[in-house]
Each structure stands twice: as structure tokens, then as C-alpha cells.
Design a protein around this motif. Structure first.
Motif, short mmCIF file in Angstrom:
data_model
loop_
_atom_site.label_atom_id
_atom_site.label_comp_id
_atom_site.label_asym_id
_atom_site.label_seq_id
_atom_site.Cartn_x
_atom_site.Cartn_y
_atom_site.Cartn_z
N MET A 1 43.14 -25.53 16.92
CA MET A 1 43.82 -24.47 17.65
C MET A 1 45.30 -24.82 17.78
N GLU A 2 46.16 -23.86 17.58
CA GLU A 2 47.60 -24.08 17.64
C GLU A 2 48.05 -24.33 19.08
N LYS A 3 48.93 -25.33 19.27
CA LYS A 3 49.46 -25.58 20.60
C LYS A 3 50.25 -24.37 21.08
N PHE A 4 50.11 -24.06 22.35
CA PHE A 4 50.82 -22.92 22.93
C PHE A 4 52.14 -23.42 23.50
N VAL A 5 53.24 -23.00 22.89
CA VAL A 5 54.57 -23.44 23.32
C VAL A 5 55.32 -22.22 23.87
N PRO A 6 56.34 -22.45 24.71
CA PRO A 6 57.12 -21.32 25.22
C PRO A 6 57.75 -20.54 24.07
N PHE A 7 57.80 -19.22 24.22
CA PHE A 7 58.40 -18.41 23.16
C PHE A 7 59.04 -17.16 23.77
N GLU A 8 59.86 -16.52 22.97
CA GLU A 8 60.54 -15.28 23.35
C GLU A 8 60.24 -14.23 22.29
N SER A 9 59.96 -13.01 22.71
CA SER A 9 59.60 -11.98 21.74
C SER A 9 59.82 -10.58 22.32
N ARG A 10 60.11 -9.67 21.42
CA ARG A 10 60.08 -8.25 21.77
C ARG A 10 58.62 -7.84 21.94
N MET A 11 58.38 -6.79 22.71
CA MET A 11 57.03 -6.31 22.96
C MET A 11 56.66 -5.14 22.06
N VAL A 12 55.39 -5.11 21.66
CA VAL A 12 54.80 -3.89 21.12
C VAL A 12 54.19 -3.16 22.31
N VAL A 13 54.62 -1.94 22.55
CA VAL A 13 54.16 -1.19 23.73
C VAL A 13 53.05 -0.22 23.33
N MET A 14 51.89 -0.40 23.94
CA MET A 14 50.74 0.46 23.70
C MET A 14 50.11 0.76 25.07
N PRO A 15 50.75 1.64 25.86
CA PRO A 15 50.37 1.82 27.27
C PRO A 15 49.14 2.72 27.46
N ILE A 16 48.05 2.35 26.81
CA ILE A 16 46.81 3.13 26.88
C ILE A 16 45.82 2.36 27.74
N ASP A 17 45.25 3.01 28.74
CA ASP A 17 44.25 2.38 29.58
C ASP A 17 42.91 2.29 28.86
N ASN A 18 42.13 1.27 29.22
CA ASN A 18 40.73 1.12 28.77
C ASN A 18 40.59 1.01 27.25
N ILE A 19 41.51 0.31 26.62
CA ILE A 19 41.35 0.02 25.19
C ILE A 19 40.18 -0.95 25.05
N ASP A 20 39.13 -0.53 24.34
CA ASP A 20 37.95 -1.37 24.25
C ASP A 20 37.93 -2.17 22.96
N THR A 21 37.00 -3.12 22.89
CA THR A 21 36.96 -4.03 21.74
C THR A 21 36.60 -3.31 20.45
N ASP A 22 35.94 -2.16 20.53
CA ASP A 22 35.62 -1.43 19.31
C ASP A 22 36.85 -0.72 18.77
N GLN A 23 37.80 -0.43 19.62
CA GLN A 23 39.07 0.12 19.15
C GLN A 23 39.96 -1.00 18.61
N VAL A 24 39.87 -2.17 19.22
CA VAL A 24 40.63 -3.33 18.72
C VAL A 24 40.13 -3.71 17.34
N ASP B 1 53.52 6.62 11.61
CA ASP B 1 54.02 6.71 12.97
C ASP B 1 53.32 5.75 13.94
N PHE B 2 52.30 5.01 13.46
CA PHE B 2 51.61 4.08 14.37
C PHE B 2 52.45 2.82 14.55
N VAL B 3 52.53 2.34 15.78
CA VAL B 3 53.49 1.30 16.13
C VAL B 3 53.30 0.02 15.32
N LEU B 4 52.07 -0.38 15.06
CA LEU B 4 51.86 -1.64 14.34
C LEU B 4 52.26 -1.56 12.88
N ASN B 5 52.50 -0.35 12.39
CA ASN B 5 52.93 -0.18 11.00
C ASN B 5 54.45 -0.18 10.86
#
Length: 200
Positions: A1-24, A57-61
Motif C-alpha cells: 500500500m502506498e504511503k499517504f503523504v500530505p498533498f495539494e490538489s484541485r477538487m472534482v466536484v460531484m455534489p450528488i447525495d447518496n451516490i451508491d457503490t453500484d454507481q461508483v 460533458d461528464f466531469v471525469l472526462n
């Protein structure tokens, strides 16, 4: 497992409630037996057309999203069925942290075991983050601190064992193996037989 180190990043914003694992990660992909290639399947039904073409138009693309390590989601992220494939898909896309006002317990547990940090923020902090969608955040697991684009900070909870494992880059088995010398010493000195019927 990769060590978790401090980082800085822009956010991907997906402000949808109740995103379930089948959508992920849709259940039909779970017959894959290896642990590679999951990032390409992340949010598959939202991300691709029926013929497999990316939805422009999907944000991850978007090209800029591919460099982001933080996903800002709505409330109750990761609800639904239990599957480690969800954090696999998220980390293999490139995310290291998810920001939400709450997470489903099993998703949260699976994430911490796969070096994906689920950060619970207050509704007020969440609202502030949504108002700065192109901003950059800083994540510091050691201090349990999230720095917002405006420079303000918010502390977040994480259990100390998961925190230690992520900072050291070991899973639960790796943590045990780090103590193999002490375990071996204990085994040498303990009774060769253990009476499990003796309550004393």
C-alpha cells in the motif's frame, strides 16, 4: 500500500447525495478477478455512452480532472452494497481523498484499508467548498487537517489505527508482520498447550 503523504490538489466536484457503490462501480463488472483496470470503469454508466464513447460533458472526462486527487461529493457517499472494488476504482482513477458530510460505514472501512481517505466535513465547510469549485485544497493526514482554498482549516476524524497504517503504507497484515519478532518471542515463552476450557 502506498504511503499517504500530505498533498495539494484541485477538487472534482460531484455534489450528488447518496451516490451508491453500484454507481461508483456497476455490479456487472465485479466478475473481473484481478485488481487492475478498475479506474477505467469508475462511474461507468455516468461516464460513457451505451457504445462506450466518453460523454464529453461528464466531469471525469475533462482533461483537468485526470490530475485531481480529491473528490467533493454529496451526503452519504458510498451507500449500498459492500465492495472493495469501489475504492479500487476511485484510487486507480487517481483519487486519494473523498470529501463528504457523511459516508456509509462499510465503504468508509473499505476505503481506509485501501489508502483512500474519506474525510467527513461539516455542512458549513461543505457549503464553503462548493462555493469554490475550482479551488485547491491541502490534505494532511498526520495532523488530520484539511486546508480550504481560502486558507481556512478544518480538522477531520480518523481512527488512529487506520491513520497509522496509511501513513506507514501498510495494510492490516503488513502491520502484523512488522511485529513478527515480538510475536515470535511471545510464542517461544507461552505454554505449548492452551486449556481453552479453563476460565481462570
Amino acid at each position: 500500500m502506498e504511503k499517504f503523504v500530505p498533498f495539494e490538489s484541485r477538487m472534482v466536484v460531484m455534489p450528488i447525495d447518496n451516490i451508491d457503490t453500484d454507481q461508483v462501480i456497476p455490479a456487472r463488472f465485479l466478475k473481473k478477478t484481478d485488481r487492475v483496470g478498475w479506474g477505467e470503469l469508475l462511474f461507468n454508466d455516468w461516464r460513457y455512452e451505451a457504445d462506450g464513447a466518453p460523454k464529453p460533458d461528464f466531469v471525469l472526462n475533462q482533461d483537468w480532472a485526470k490530475e485531481c486527487k480529491v473528490l467533493l461529493a454529496g451526503d452519504n457517499f458510498g451507500c449500498g452494497s459492500s465492495r472493495e472494488h469501489a475504492p479500487w476504482a476511485l484510487t486507480q482513477y487517481g483519487f486519494r481523498a473523498i470529501l463528504s458530510t457523511s459516508f456509509a460505514d462499510i465503504f468508509k472501512s473499505n476505503s481506509l484499508k485501501n489508502s483512500l481517505l474519506p474525510i467527513v466535513v461539516s455542512p458549513e465547510t461543505h457549503k464553503k467548498l462548493l462555493s469554490m469549485p475550482e479551488g485547491t485544497v491541502k490534505v494532511d493526514l498526520a495532523s488530520r487537517t484539511l486546508t480550504l482554498p481560502d486558507g481556512s482549516t478544518a480538522e477531520f476524524p480518523v481512527d488512529s489505527f487506520s491513520q497509522q497504517c496509511m501513513l506507514e503504507g501498510v495494510d492490516e497484515l503488513g502491520f502484523i508482520l512488522k511485529h513478527s519478532t515480538e510475536i515470535a518471542a511471545y510464542e517461544v515463552h507461552r505454554d505449548s498447550t492452551l486449556n481453552t476450557l479453563d476460565a481462570a
